[in-house]
Design an enzyme around this catalytic site. Structure first.
Site, mmCIF file in Angstrom:
data_model
loop_
_atom_site.group_PDB
_atom_site.id
_atom_site.type_symbol
_atom_site.label_atom_id
_atom_site.label_comp_id
_atom_site.label_asym_id
_atom_site.label_seq_id
_atom_site.Cartn_x
_atom_site.Cartn_y
_atom_site.Cartn_z
ATOM 1 N N GLY A 181 0.740 -1.263 0.000
ATOM 2 C CA GLY A 181 0.000 0.000 0.000
ATOM 3 C C GLY A 181 0.763 1.302 0.000
ATOM 4 N N GLY A 183 2.966 2.514 -2.183
ATOM 5 C CA GLY A 183 3.467 2.944 -3.496
ATOM 6 C C GLY A 183 2.807 4.215 -4.013
ATOM 7 N N CYS A 186 -0.189 3.420 -6.104
ATOM 8 C CA CYS A 186 -0.934 2.314 -5.526
ATOM 9 C C CYS A 186 -2.221 2.834 -4.906
ATOM 10 C CB CYS A 186 -0.055 1.699 -4.449
ATOM 11 S SG CYS A 186 -0.909 0.563 -3.400
HETATM 12 P P1 5GP Z 1 6.933 3.797 -5.425
HETATM 13 O O1 5GP Z 1 8.413 3.718 -5.356
HETATM 14 O O2 5GP Z 1 6.434 4.339 -6.723
HETATM 15 O O3 5GP Z 1 6.324 4.536 -4.248
HETATM 16 O O4 5GP Z 1 6.377 2.303 -5.267
HETATM 17 C C1 5GP Z 1 6.705 1.284 -6.175
HETATM 18 C C2 5GP Z 1 5.997 0.025 -5.765
HETATM 19 O O5 5GP Z 1 4.578 0.171 -5.811
HETATM 20 C C3 5GP Z 1 6.231 -1.185 -6.671
HETATM 21 O O6 5GP Z 1 7.476 -1.766 -6.512
HETATM 22 C C4 5GP Z 1 5.082 -2.100 -6.272
HETATM 23 O O7 5GP Z 1 5.361 -2.832 -5.096
HETATM 24 C C5 5GP Z 1 3.975 -1.120 -5.964
HETATM 25 N N1 5GP Z 1 2.999 -1.063 -7.077
HETATM 26 C C6 5GP Z 1 3.263 -0.905 -8.387
HETATM 27 N N2 5GP Z 1 2.126 -0.906 -9.104
HETATM 28 C C7 5GP Z 1 1.119 -1.071 -8.234
HETATM 29 C C8 5GP Z 1 -0.306 -1.171 -8.371
HETATM 30 O O8 5GP Z 1 -0.874 -1.058 -9.453
HETATM 31 N N3 5GP Z 1 -1.009 -1.374 -7.233
HETATM 32 C C9 5GP Z 1 -0.396 -1.492 -6.013
HETATM 33 N N4 5GP Z 1 -1.162 -1.731 -4.965
HETATM 34 N N5 5GP Z 1 0.937 -1.373 -5.846
HETATM 35 C C10 5GP Z 1 1.679 -1.171 -6.940
#
Ligand code: 5GP
Length: 345
Positions: A181, A183, A186
């Site tokens: 959660g 991300g 996300c």
């Molecule tokens: P960020 O660095 O952008 O904050 O987070 C990246 C991470 O978000 C990814 O490695 C993955 O674990 C998560 N993530 C990527 N796409 C999605 C999505 O469509 N839904 C959710 N719940 N998490 C995602």
């Protein structure tokens, strides 16, 4: 029904308390780490920052640049075996220490994984990635993968609690990916109400993993170099980045020109954009749990990397850590009710 009342914290809830230090400059700080991997009894050395296995970030182009700087890329799972063959044929020597092949948990995923591994036997890392690492099917798939690939390093996730980290390590994972959660694209917390503030998840999961000789990756929620430092300070062995690496030359995603400005598309792997692209639409039993956004184009990723690595080095000098390995030991977090001054943002 039960409520746990101890407060769980995210990156925004803490800062590092500065400490006396004998380090003269951040140039003295060594960010390389060496880990012994529990199931294969091999070692990995490098700067433990990873590009996420999203098709807008975990690209072959990203991997080539990150490997040059001693970082790591979890390559997204949508490349074909043919595309893998072409990439490996022209990839720099030693690339296998800086990339993982990602896979889902379906039959077709497993078949493709076997093909890619057979055709490129030098590849060392496998990343088994599902949104919900608590499912029994996932643990069964992990065990099957460990049996099939006894000499490969397996990354598995995502989970957020110590007991499940232990279960995955015992089932065959060397490194467990932590985060549900946090991300940037996300929407799981909005759509389902499920999640765990990332800093507390790291602290609890690192403790569980290190007790067994495994490692964890903090995955998601880093928006600034300071957050990357906080993840390491909390005990993460690796930090995985999505949004912070989006929008560059090496990133995937459509390029959009509007009003004289350039943007690149960035989307969650379970957003409707990703599902339309890879799965022929959003299945009607599930809601999309990811956003689609446009991020301003940011040029070569090299500049962003310098910014991130410079920030982490500087954190180390503020707390007196000569190496990244020392950062956790030198970390005292203070709980805060403010972060940066936003007058001019
Ligand atoms: P960020 O660095 O952008 O904050 O987070 C990246 C991470 O978000 C990814 O490695 C993955 O674990 C998560 N993530 C990527 N796409 C999605 C999505 O469509 N839904 C959710 N719940 N998490 C995602």
């Amino acid at each position: 029904m039960r409520i746990e009342t101890d407060l769980k914290l995210g990156f925004k809830d803490v800062m590092f308390r500065p400490k006396r230090s004998t380090l003269k400059s951040r140039a003295q700080v060594d960010l390389k780490r060496t880990f012994r991997l529990m199931h294969t009894d091999t070692e990995w050395t490098g700067i433990p920052i990873m590009a996420a296995n999203m098709d807008t970030v975990g690209t072959f182009e990203m991997a080539a640049t990150l490997a040059e700087h001693n970082l790591f890329t979890a390559i997204h799972k949508h490349y074909t075996a043919e595309e893998w063959r072409t990439f490996i044929a022209s990839a720099p020597k030693g690339i296998e220490n800086h990339i993982a092949v990602s896979t889902g948990t379906g039959e077709a995923d497993f078949k493709k994984l076997i093909t890619i591994k057979n055709e490129n036997p030098q590849l060392r890392f496998i990343c088994i990635d599902v949104a919900n690492g608590y499912s029994e099917h996932f643990v069964t798939f992990l065990k099957k993968t460990r049996e099939q690939f006894s000499d490969k390093v397996i990354i598995a996730g995502n989970v957020v609690t110590g007991e499940m980290v232990e279960e995955l390590l015992l089932a065959g994972a060397d490194i467990v990916k932590v985060g549900i959660g946090p991300g940037s694209v996300c929407t799981t917390r909005v759509k389902t109400g499920v999640g765990y503030p990332q800093l507390s998840a790291i602290i609890e999961c690192a403790d569980a993993a290190h007790g067994l000789g495994g490692q964890i990756i903090s995955d998601g929620g880093c928006a600034t170099p300071g957050d990357v430092s906080k993840a390491f300070g909390a005990g993460a062995d690796f930090v995985m980045l999505g949004g912070m690496l989006a929008g560059h030359d090496e990133s995937g995603g459509e390029t959009i020109e509007r009003d004289g400005k350039t943007y690149r598309q960035f989307y969650g792997m379970s957003s409707s954009t990703a599902m339309n692209k890879h799965a022929g639409g959003v299945a009607n039993y599930r809601a999309s749990e990811g956003k689609t956004v446009e991020v301003p184009y940011r040029g070569a990723v090299e500049h962003t990397l310098s910014d991130i690595l410079g920030g982490v080095r500087s954190t180390c000098t503020y707390v007196g850590a000569a190496t990244l390995k020392e950062l956790t030991k030198r970390t005292t977090f203070i709980r805060v009710a403010e972060q940066e001054n936003r007058v001019y943002t």
